[in-house]
Design a protein around this motif. Structure first.
Motif, PDB file in Angstrom:
ATOM      1  N   LEU B 149      -2.555   0.834   5.933  1.00 14.82           N
ATOM      2  CA  LEU B 149      -3.364   0.174   5.256  1.00 14.82           C
ATOM      3  C   LEU B 149      -3.051   0.041   3.558  1.00 14.82           C
ATOM      4  N   HIS B 150      -3.262  -0.880   2.975  1.00 12.74           N
ATOM      5  CA  HIS B 150      -3.212  -1.106   1.452  1.00 12.74           C
ATOM      6  C   HIS B 150      -3.965  -0.046   0.678  1.00 12.74           C
ATOM      7  N   PRO B 151      -3.772   0.419  -0.168  1.00 11.59           N
ATOM      8  CA  PRO B 151      -4.390   1.531  -0.939  1.00 11.59           C
ATOM      9  C   PRO B 151      -6.045   1.193  -1.116  1.00 11.59           C
ATOM     10  N   GLY B 152      -6.020  -0.046  -1.586  1.00  8.65           N
ATOM     11  CA  GLY B 152      -7.211  -0.704  -1.840  1.00  8.65           C
ATOM     12  C   GLY B 152      -8.138  -0.635  -0.749  1.00  8.65           C
ATOM     13  N   SER B 308      -2.946  -2.946  14.065  1.00 10.43           N
ATOM     14  CA  SER B 308      -4.252  -3.640  14.054  1.00 10.43           C
ATOM     15  C   SER B 308      -3.944  -5.250  13.360  1.00 10.43           C
ATOM     16  N   PRO B 309      -4.344  -5.875  14.141  1.00  9.49           N
ATOM     17  CA  PRO B 309      -4.176  -7.371  13.472  1.00  9.49           C
ATOM     18  C   PRO B 309      -4.965  -7.569  12.299  1.00  9.49           C
ATOM     19  N   SER B 310      -6.414  -6.979  12.446  1.00 11.66           N
ATOM     20  CA  SER B 310      -7.239  -6.880  11.096  1.00 11.66           C
ATOM     21  C   SER B 310      -6.453  -6.288   9.982  1.00 11.66           C
ATOM     22  N   ALA B 311      -5.813  -5.453   9.940  1.00 14.14           N
ATOM     23  CA  ALA B 311      -5.162  -4.648   9.203  1.00 14.14           C
ATOM     24  C   ALA B 311      -4.078  -5.527   8.437  1.00 14.14           C
ATOM     25  N   LEU B 312      -3.402  -6.062   9.214  1.00 13.94           N
ATOM     26  CA  LEU B 312      -2.529  -7.142   8.852  1.00 13.94           C
ATOM     27  C   LEU B 312      -3.020  -8.183   7.776  1.00 13.94           C
ATOM     28  N   GLU B 313      -4.188  -8.760   8.201  1.00 10.81           N
ATOM     29  CA  GLU B 313      -4.622  -9.632   7.356  1.00 10.81           C
ATOM     30  C   GLU B 313      -5.216  -9.348   6.109  1.00 10.81           C
ATOM     31  N   ILE B 314      -5.998  -7.992   6.484  1.00  8.22           N
ATOM     32  CA  ILE B 314      -6.507  -7.638   5.160  1.00  8.22           C
ATOM     33  C   ILE B 314      -5.492  -7.105   4.302  1.00  8.22           C
ATOM     34  N   ASN B 315      -4.366  -6.434   4.495  1.00  7.81           N
ATOM     35  CA  ASN B 315      -3.554  -5.764   3.677  1.00  7.81           C
ATOM     36  C   ASN B 315      -2.716  -7.104   2.952  1.00  7.81           C
ATOM     37  N   LYS B 316      -2.637  -8.375   3.721  1.00  9.15           N
ATOM     38  CA  LYS B 316      -1.942  -9.152   2.998  1.00  9.15           C
ATOM     39  C   LYS B 316      -2.782  -9.703   1.754  1.00  9.15           C
ATOM     40  N   ARG B 317      -4.241  -9.939   2.151  1.00  5.26           N
ATOM     41  CA  ARG B 317      -5.106 -10.313   1.163  1.00  5.26           C
ATOM     42  C   ARG B 317      -5.134  -9.375  -0.037  1.00  5.26           C
ATOM     43  N   TYR B 318      -5.345  -7.984   0.218  1.00  2.00           N
ATOM     44  CA  TYR B 318      -5.181  -6.980  -0.929  1.00  2.00           C
ATOM     45  C   TYR B 318      -4.013  -7.085  -1.601  1.00  2.00           C
ATOM     46  N   PHE B 319      -2.820  -7.285  -1.275  1.00  2.00           N
ATOM     47  CA  PHE B 319      -1.784  -7.334  -1.768  1.00  2.00           C
ATOM     48  C   PHE B 319      -1.522  -8.635  -2.769  1.00  2.00           C
ATOM     49  N   ILE B 320      -2.199  -9.802  -2.251  1.00  4.06           N
ATOM     50  CA  ILE B 320      -2.167 -10.818  -3.095  1.00  4.06           C
ATOM     51  C   ILE B 320      -3.042 -10.787  -4.204  1.00  4.06           C
ATOM     52  N   ASN B 321      -4.325 -10.194  -3.855  1.00  7.88           N
ATOM     53  CA  ASN B 321      -5.137  -9.672  -4.976  1.00  7.88           C
ATOM     54  C   ASN B 321      -4.544  -8.828  -6.241  1.00  7.88           C
ATOM     55  N   ASN B 329       6.622 -14.307  -8.982  1.00 11.23           N
ATOM     56  CA  ASN B 329       7.834 -13.746  -9.458  1.00 11.23           C
ATOM     57  C   ASN B 329       8.488 -12.640  -8.481  1.00 11.23           C
ATOM     58  N   ASP B 330       8.694 -11.404  -8.948  1.00  7.42           N
ATOM     59  CA  ASP B 330       9.543 -10.563  -7.991  1.00  7.42           C
ATOM     60  C   ASP B 330       8.642  -9.929  -6.922  1.00  7.42           C
ATOM     61  N   ALA B 331       7.215  -9.935  -7.322  1.00  7.21           N
ATOM     62  CA  ALA B 331       6.501  -9.360  -6.383  1.00  7.21           C
ATOM     63  C   ALA B 331       6.288 -10.114  -5.131  1.00  7.21           C
ATOM     64  N   GLY B 332       6.721 -11.448  -5.180  1.00  7.17           N
ATOM     65  CA  GLY B 332       6.730 -12.209  -3.982  1.00  7.17           C
ATOM     66  C   GLY B 332       7.904 -11.909  -3.133  1.00  7.17           C
ATOM     67  N   GLU B 333       8.863 -11.028  -3.631  1.00 10.11           N
ATOM     68  CA  GLU B 333       9.986 -10.748  -2.840  1.00 10.11           C
ATOM     69  C   GLU B 333       9.678  -9.666  -1.843  1.00 10.11           C
ATOM     70  N   THR B 334       8.410  -9.060  -2.067  1.00 11.86           N
ATOM     71  CA  THR B 334       8.113  -7.809  -1.415  1.00 11.86           C
ATOM     72  C   THR B 334       8.021  -8.067   0.045  1.00 11.86           C
ATOM     73  N   ALA B 335       8.670  -7.206   0.904  1.00  9.75           N
ATOM     74  CA  ALA B 335       8.629  -7.528   2.604  1.00  9.75           C
ATOM     75  C   ALA B 335       7.242  -7.263   2.846  1.00  9.75           C
ATOM     76  N   LEU B 336       6.865  -8.120   3.725  1.00 15.95           N
ATOM     77  CA  LEU B 336       5.728  -7.907   4.502  1.00 15.95           C
ATOM     78  C   LEU B 336       5.620  -6.572   5.123  1.00 15.95           C
ATOM     79  N   MET B 337       6.559  -6.100   5.734  1.00 12.08           N
ATOM     80  CA  MET B 337       6.632  -4.765   6.293  1.00 12.08           C
ATOM     81  C   MET B 337       6.510  -3.602   5.394  1.00 12.08           C
ATOM     82  N   ASP B 338       6.406  -4.064   4.111  1.00 14.01           N
ATOM     83  CA  ASP B 338       6.612  -2.855   3.197  1.00 14.01           C
ATOM     84  C   ASP B 338       5.012  -2.374   2.968  1.00 14.01           C
ATOM     85  N   TYR B 339       4.311  -3.556   2.945  1.00 14.40           N
ATOM     86  CA  TYR B 339       2.773  -3.446   2.524  1.00 14.40           C
ATOM     87  C   TYR B 339       1.862  -3.598   3.440  1.00 14.40           C
TER      88      TYR B 339
END
Lengths: 315, 696, 248
Positions: B149-152, B308-321, B329-339
């Motif tokens: 889970l994203h820390p947020g 959890s497919p739910s966590a996957l989508e939610i994590n993506k969103r939290y990361f984007i926010n 820039n470089d944050a865009g290079e972070t691997a999905l499997m990192d966050y």
């Protein structure tokens, strides 16, 4: 016919069984062909020449007590050049491999690997090699000089043990270029189990399929109060520790009962367990070489057999 | 009617908030645009029309959780109507004397009554949802503790967002409702077209005119001001699903479910980062309403594993926010499997499609996982067991590391000789498949199929040792190259054969042959054997003499049902055999996966697994009071046969294949089998046994 | 440090093996070939050393035969920098094979040569020491642990019973690899296919491979079945045997 040279093998001051296995056969072959059986010793092993009674004479090349691929091969090469034997027998072992191939290539002599059997034939020898994972026996007729690498356990060690006093000749040899230097012998780590002391072994091979499925074999081992053993590929894959490995570079075991599950029976593994009193093999391939050494066998899927066996024994 | 100062203030507020909101929306647009190519431009009008109709009928959300969905409909209809309400409020603020209250106009009256009732709908709905998330706290809304889970999110972000949205709606609608009540109080009488507002207008009956006037202004500002101030928060909140969900549904994938997309960049296949994902999948996080319907139906999550497919989508969103503009820039290079998702989770997916099926907003978390697998596999990052199986498929053409020559060994126990489809023409080419051929739990079923078809006089043949795995699951583990090689080789072999139709007992094989082989040059008529059996029964070729008076349940295989929409053929076959079919609660498109798909059958269970999905399913069958569990897929057969044992139901639940019922219902006499044997040409494909390989 | 890895194909033992009509060779009808698994380990070890920084370049070599191209492209997909196909001959035995590689290695240059310790068909000798002898280079075989320090390698040679001998070897040298530090990695077909588009295989002449080793096969046959295992029919028989032999 010429002489037969037997390259002895020793570790930690003791001649290994392969030495005696070869000596016994060499004596037999030399006898049939009218030549002598000569043993070659390294380092201070000439001090134990008395154990090599089967040999007519011993050539001691001296040099290092510790095996060194480079210097031992160079030494043997000197001896072979000088003595021109019709046959050089070397163990098909880790040590033997370095010596045999190097000498044969340098002197442009025929090599035959994985010898499981040898006999005299007119003008030379007929050597049977166990090839293709033990699935084929290939017979090679050699005449003139040849180097034969003999599989451990192919011949009987006791038949080659005889106390005696062969003449010992000190032989000056080339010591090699010094590019390979022995540093130390590394003992295996103390393990939780010493399978060489086990009465009953349940051994798993590649047929077990996955690390998780070893559990099934463990169940069987538990019920039989046995230890687990395995073939090399499982150790390489990290599924089991080296302490459980049976085979050429693993342990040599002689339990009362050896149950081989999903093991095909390649020579390198057989070498480690063929002295077991009773070998029971379970392998879904009825043509697997293991059935040649096993005393009992079932050509069934090992999972079915073990599951049923465990169930029955639990009751 | 607002005062001139108020009117100016409101316009300023709209401008400021509008600008902020626009920036937020713009970032969404930019982020989505940075995603990889995908073509969803076909029939745009139709797509949007259908999406809007579906949304209006609340169909997507009603797929699951009926009661919750009902409350959502309250909010949906209410809030949708509120667009008109808000427009009316603006008019009231700026147009002198404008009001619908007390008007004789029928339109105004209808407007009033809807506004009134819908206000209450929304309030009730919202209270229900707040109660659900904060008081009831259903377990299904929790993530397994091992889910990344994203820390947020771990810090309670989801609750925070729900609270903000919930309170906003309560205040927005609530104050408007109160404002109306005050209006009525000011008018001095109730209005039957404003029933609920009329009731609470009694609260304000003894307020002074000035107080009421103030009250009306205050409630207006609360309602309208809040919604304007909420606009910039919108893009950061799940509330934006209002707009994004219909768009997501409209632009959803309309191609066959069972056909994976090709690889756009062979030099770097699959997705490592967010922008590697096809843009519709970058849009998904904003459509997500964090409802967890997806992980509720996910066999991996349900069995305790870290997916959890739910966590996957939610994590993506939290990361984007969290990244804000750094994303480009470089944050865009972070691997999905990192966050966004852990390695274990990526490999826990069975590709059952349940998450995509159930998602009310058209998200496709499974597709993200498929893309990530492709990327991982290209760099040889995968579980070791998978590597071994892929090697076996590459070298031997099957996943069992058996010699191809052993592929037909199952037929040796038959009395019948089978035609070799690679050597002579047949009407039906039977694509047997790995599991049906090699797996000992499945071979009996395979033999029965041969017996039934023989007895029915069907002209069919098999490819024997020339058949290789069709590659469906190979593709789903991300080894696109190996899939292509298998497909090429299989198509080459099929081209040499002379047949009219292909049938198979394996839904995975069926899926890829039907949906993916055409793209590789193999266009065939492909049927699942349940369809063929039904045809043969209906035509009389299969003569069912006995009516089996048995109760049984049927399990819909993922690749037959959800993927290819075939639910009735197997059921019809069973009913024609006289089976009294009892449905499990999770049936048809809601079927619960056995856990074998997506390569999972080749991988060991995760250490955290609490109960295998297949055991869970067997218990479901036990609970409906049947003792026969019917399958129509070899992987289901082996999974459930095992699960019946390991769940302790070996004596209470028998696992049957539909062919068992057909064979029994045919009631064949013994001598017929021998007759059949002699009517086939003596073509026996060599079936030498094999060895286990070099073993040292 | 430049490591060159000769790669060879051997019959796949998953298949059943049969003798052909001459009685002296394998029936090649239903035979499949695959990379010698020890050569795979040798390649893996070379790539691991490169990845750890101990090695700079990994070169794979193979004799020009059916399947050589795929084998070499697979090596690139796993991480080899360069691959060379040896043409102009058809080595008939281990010695000719050794000479072919030795010739090529002399022109290619190397710091280390890693070969598989043995193969299922090397009746006439193991490649590593043979190549080393032709090159006049030192050789240690049955190696399963390598660390590099400048122009010297420290290697562990496996003996039986789990014992090992530690040796220092001066480069240039040849090592016969028993096992890499980890199991050979999987080469994704996706990547191999990609590599086939972009990479190229160098070619080199294998030169004069000399004459064969002088040991012709007299005959070949599966081991005599004769006194094989007594095959048991069912579990009860098995249990009887176990009881009889004292296991239960």
């Amino acid at each position: 016919m010429g002489d037969i040279l037997v390259i002895t093998e020793h570790l930690k001051g003791e001649f290994q069984d392969i030495t005696f296995e070869m000596l016994g056969k060499a004596k037999e072959l030399a006898g049939a062909s009218g030549g002598q059986c000569i043993a070659v010793t390294f380092g201070n092993m000439n001090g134990k020449a008395g154990e090599l009674g089967m040999a007519h004479s011993v050539v001691s090349v001296g040099g290092s007590d510790d095996f060194n691929p480079e210097s031992y091969a160079a030494a043997v090469q000197s001896v072979v050049s000088a003595k021109s034997p019709s046959l050089v027998m070397v163990g098909s072992t880790s040590m033997g491999m370095d010596i045999a191939n190097s000498v044969a290539t340098a002197l442009d002599i025929t090599t035959v690997s994985y010898c499981a059997d040898m006999s005299s034939s007119d003008g030379g020898f007929s050597v049977t090699s166990s090839m293709y994972g033990g699935k084929m026996n290939v017979v090679t007729d050699v005449s003139g000089s040849a180097v034969a690498m003999v599989l451990a356990g192919a011949f009987n060690a006791d038949a080659g043990k005889s106390a005696g006093s062969p003449t010992v000749e000190d032989f000056a040899v080339d010591s090699g270029a010094g590019k390979v230097r022995f540093k130390q012998l590394i003992e295996p780590e103390a393990a939780d189990v010493d399978i060489t002391q086990s009465d009953i072994l349940v051994a798993v091979g590649r047929g077990i399929g996955s690390k998780d499925d070893i559990e099934l074999a463990e169940e069987l081992a538990d019920i039989l109060d046995a230890d687990l053993a395995c073939s090399r590929p499982l150790v390489d894959a990290g599924w089991m520790s080296k302490a459980h490995q049976v085979g050429k570079s693993g342990m040599k075991v002689k339990p009362k009962v050896y149950i081989a599950l999903g093991i095909s029976g390649a020579p390198e593994h057989i070498e480690g367990m063929k002295s077991s009193s009773t070998i029971i093999a379970i392998n879904s391939d009825k043509n697997a070489p293991i059935f040649d050494v096993a005393h009992y066998g079932m050509a069934e899927d090992l999972f079915d057999v073990v599951e049923e066996l465990v169930e029955e024994l639990e009751d | 009617m607002l005062s001139p100062n108020e009117q100016i203030a409101f316009i300023l507020l709209v401008v400021v908030c509008g600008r902020l909101a626009f920036q937020g929306f713009n970032r969404i647009f930019k982020t989505v645009k940075s995603g990889a190519k995908a073509d969803r431009s076909d029939n745009l009008v139709g797509r949007f029309m259908n999406a809007l109709i579906d949304v209006f009928l609340q169909k997507p959300i009603a797929k699951a959780r009926p009661i919750v969905s009902m409350f959502h409909s309250f909010i949906f209809f209410g809030f949708s109507f509120y667009l008109l309400v808000n427009m009316n409020d603006v008019l009231e603020a700026y147009v002198d004397g404008w009001t619908t209250i007390g008007s004789d106009n029928i339109v105004a009256k209808l407007f009033n009554v809807f506004a009134d009732i819908f206000s209450v709908f929304v309030l009730v709905g919202m209270i229900f949802f707040l109660y659900r998330r904060f008081v009831q706290k259903p377990k299904v809304m929790e993530f397994n503790t091992n889910v990344k889970l994203h820390p947020g999110v771990s810090a309670g972000g989801l609750k925070k967002d729900s609270l903000i949205v919930g309170i906003f709606i309560l205040i927005h609608v609530g104050s408007r409702w109160l404002g109306t009540a005050m209006h009525l109080a000011g008018n001095g009488h109730t209005d039957s077209w404003l029933p609920t507002a009329s009731i609470i207008s009694g609260l304000f009956s003894n307020w002074s005119h000035a107080s009421l006037e103030t009250g009306i202004h205050v409630t207006w500002w609360l309602a309208m001001g809040l919604i304007v101030m909420f606009l910039p928060y919108f893009p950061r909140s799940k509330h934006i699903h209002l707009i994004i969900a219909p768009v997501n549904l409209a632009l959803g994938r309309k191609t066959a479910r069972g056909a994976m997309d090709g690889i756009s960049n062979p030099a770097s296949p699959g997705s490592k980062t967010l922008s590697d994902l096809p843009w519709p999948q970058v849009l998904d996080p904003w459509a997500c309403i964090m409802c967890t319907r997806c992980h509720e139906v996910c066999p991996a999550h349900e069995s305790g594993t870290p997916l959890s497919p739910s966590a996957l989508e939610i994590n993506k969103r939290y990361f984007i926010n969290e990244q804000g503009n750094a994303l480009f820039n470089d944050a865009g290079e972070t691997a999905l499997m990192d966050y966004a998702i852990s390695d274990d989770a990526v490999w826990s997916c069975t590709t059952c499609y349940a998450c995509v099926e159930v998602c009310p907003v058209g998200n496709e978390p499974m597709m993200d996982i498929m893309e990530m697998r492709r990327n991982q596999v290209f760099d040889a990052k995968m579980p070791d067991e998978l590597a071994d199986v892929l090697r076996s498929l590459d070298e031997q053409g099957n996943s069992f590391n058996e010699s191809a020559r052993r592929r037909q060994k199952w037929s040796k126990k038959l009395d019948i000789k089978l035609k070799n489809a690679t050597k002579e023409p047949v009407k039906y080419l039977w694509y047997v498949g790995d599991f049906a051929s090699f797996n000992q739990n499945c071979q009996d079923t395979t033999r029965k199929v041969a017996e039934v078809l023989s007895a029915a006089g069907v002209d069919f043949g098999i490819m024997g040792k020339k058949e290789k795995s069709a590659g469906n699951d190979v593709r789903r583990t991300g080894e696109e190259g190996l899939f292509e090689v298998l497909a090429e080789q299989n198509i080459k072999m099929l081209e040499k054969c002379d047949f009219e139709e292909i049938f198979t007992t394996d839904p995975h094989t069926f899926n890829t042959l039907k949906n993916e082989y055409p793209d590789k040059g193999g266009n065939y008529t492909v049927k699942h054997y349940s369809t063929l059996l039904l045809e043969l029964i209906q035509s009389g070729d299969i003569d069912l003499k006995k009516k089996l008076d048995i109760k049984a349940t049927y399990h819909d295989p993922c690749y037959l049902g959800r993927y290819n929409g075939i639910y009735n053929d197997p059921r019809d076959v069973m009913k024609l055999c006289g089976i009294d079919l009892v449905e499990m609660p999770r049936n048809k498109e809601n079927s619960f996966c056995c856990g074998a798909g997506g390569g999972r059958v080749w991988l060991p269970d995760h250490d955290d697994m609490t109960q295998r999905p297949s055991e869970n399913r067997i218990e479901e069958a036990v609970a409906v009071g049947v003792n026969k569990f019917t399958v129509a897929c070899p992987k289901d057969m082996t999974m459930y046969a095992d699960a019946a044992k390991t769940s302790g139901n070996e004596d209470t639940m028998a696992v049957k294949d539909i062919i068992d019922f057909v064979l029994e219902a045919m009631d064949l006499p013994e001598p017929i089998m021998e007759e059949i044997a002699s009517s086939y040409p003596n073509e026996e494909v060599s079936t030498e046994p094999q060895s286990e390989g070099l073993d040292l | 440090m430049k490591i060159v890895v000769p790669l060879n194909q051997v019959p796949d033992l998953v298949e059943d093996l049969e003798v052909d009509a001459s009685g002296k060779a394998l029936d090649t009808d239903d035979i499949k070939f695959k990379l010698n698994e020890f050569d795979d380990h040798a390649l893996e070890e070379a790539i691991l050393l490169k990845e750890s920084g101990a090695g700079d370049e990994v070169v794979a070599m193979a004799i020009d035969r059916d399947g050589a191209d795929k084998m070499l492209f697979t090596a690139i997909a796993k991480g080899a920098d360069k691959v060379v196909k040896l043409t102009g001959g058809n080595p008939a035995d281990s010695h000719q094979l050794g000479k072919a590689f030795a010739n090529a290695l002399e022109s290619e240059g190397f710091d280390m040569v890693f070969t598989g310790v043995q193969s299922v068909d090397d009746r006439d000798g193991q490649l590593g020491p043979i190549v080393a002898s032709y090159l006049g280079a030192p050789c240690v075989s049955v190696v399963s642990g390598i660390s590099i320090s400048g122009a010297t390698a420290v290697v562990h040679k496996e003996y039986s019973g789990g014992m090992m001998g530690e040796f220092e070897v001066d480069m240039p040298a040849v090592l016969g690899i028993q096992a890499a530090k980890q199991a050979p990695r999987y080469a994704p077909v996706s990547k191999i296919r990609q590599v086939q588009e972009t990479a190229s295989i160098m070619e080199a002449s294998m030169g004069d491979v000399g004459s064969a080793n002088g040991s012709a096969v007299a005959s070949m046959a599966p081991p005599a079945k004769g006194s094989g295992a007594e095959m048991l029919d069912d579990i009860d028989d098995l249990i009887d045997v176990l009881k009889d032999k004292g296991a239960i």
